[in-house]
Design a protein around this motif. Sequence first.
Motif, PDB file in Angstrom:
ATOM      1  N   GLU A   9       0.675  -0.913   0.543  1.00  0.00           N
ATOM      2  CA  GLU A   9      -0.534   0.016  -0.166  1.00  0.00           C
ATOM      3  C   GLU A   9       1.057   1.826  -0.095  1.00  0.00           C
ATOM      4  N   GLU A  10       2.294   0.894   0.487  1.00  0.00           N
ATOM      5  CA  GLU A  10       3.108   2.456   0.627  1.00  0.00           C
ATOM      6  C   GLU A  10       3.262   2.503  -0.233  1.00  0.00           C
ATOM      7  N   LEU A  11       4.240   1.408  -1.016  1.00  0.00           N
ATOM      8  CA  LEU A  11       4.641   1.965  -2.250  1.00  0.00           C
ATOM      9  C   LEU A  11       3.819   2.174  -3.326  1.00  0.00           C
ATOM     10  N   GLU A  12       2.645   1.673  -3.438  1.00  0.00           N
ATOM     11  CA  GLU A  12       1.248   2.128  -4.002  1.00  0.00           C
ATOM     12  C   GLU A  12       1.193   3.570  -3.717  1.00  0.00           C
ATOM     13  N   GLN A  13       1.000   4.060  -2.683  1.00  0.00           N
ATOM     14  CA  GLN A  13       1.415   5.627  -2.575  1.00  0.00           C
ATOM     15  C   GLN A  13       2.021   6.085  -2.625  1.00  0.00           C
ATOM     16  N   LYS A  21       5.894  -3.737 -12.833  1.00  0.00           N
ATOM     17  CA  LYS A  21       7.028  -3.017 -13.394  1.00  0.00           C
ATOM     18  C   LYS A  21       6.719  -0.975 -13.233  1.00  0.00           C
ATOM     19  N   GLU A  22       5.721  -1.177 -13.778  1.00  0.00           N
ATOM     20  CA  GLU A  22       5.668   1.055 -13.826  1.00  0.00           C
ATOM     21  C   GLU A  22       5.717   1.177 -12.480  1.00  0.00           C
ATOM     22  N   GLN A  23       5.507   0.523 -11.097  1.00  0.00           N
ATOM     23  CA  GLN A  23       5.514   1.525  -9.680  1.00  0.00           C
ATOM     24  C   GLN A  23       7.593   1.532  -9.933  1.00  0.00           C
ATOM     25  N   ARG A  24       8.433   0.095 -10.721  1.00  0.00           N
ATOM     26  CA  ARG A  24      10.094   0.249 -10.334  1.00  0.00           C
ATOM     27  C   ARG A  24      10.368   1.706 -11.594  1.00  0.00           C
ATOM     28  N   GLU A  25       9.770   2.254 -12.877  1.00  0.00           N
ATOM     29  CA  GLU A  25       9.942   2.832 -13.352  1.00  0.00           C
ATOM     30  C   GLU A  25       9.985   4.366 -12.752  1.00  0.00           C
TER      31      GLU A  25
END
Length: 73
Positions: A9-13, A21-25
């Motif tokens: 949840e924190e990573l998405e926020q 993949k989009e989070q890593r970019e």
Amino acid sequence: MEALFLSPEELEQLTGRRRGKEQRETLDSLGIRWKVNAAGDTLVGRRHVEEVFCGLGAANTERKKPNLGALGR
């Protein structure tokens, strides 16, 4: 005691993204280091994120060498 890694949840926020993949970019564009574990989850260290956002990232932690020439030897 806080967890070592950000929660999903924190990573998405943080990234504004749901897919790994989009989070890593996005993390790359923010200058935040990440790793992928054996389950395929993106891991981001909580301390590293705090350092990046507080201006204490790797670029700012380089040690400067003393100016020995100033000693007059």
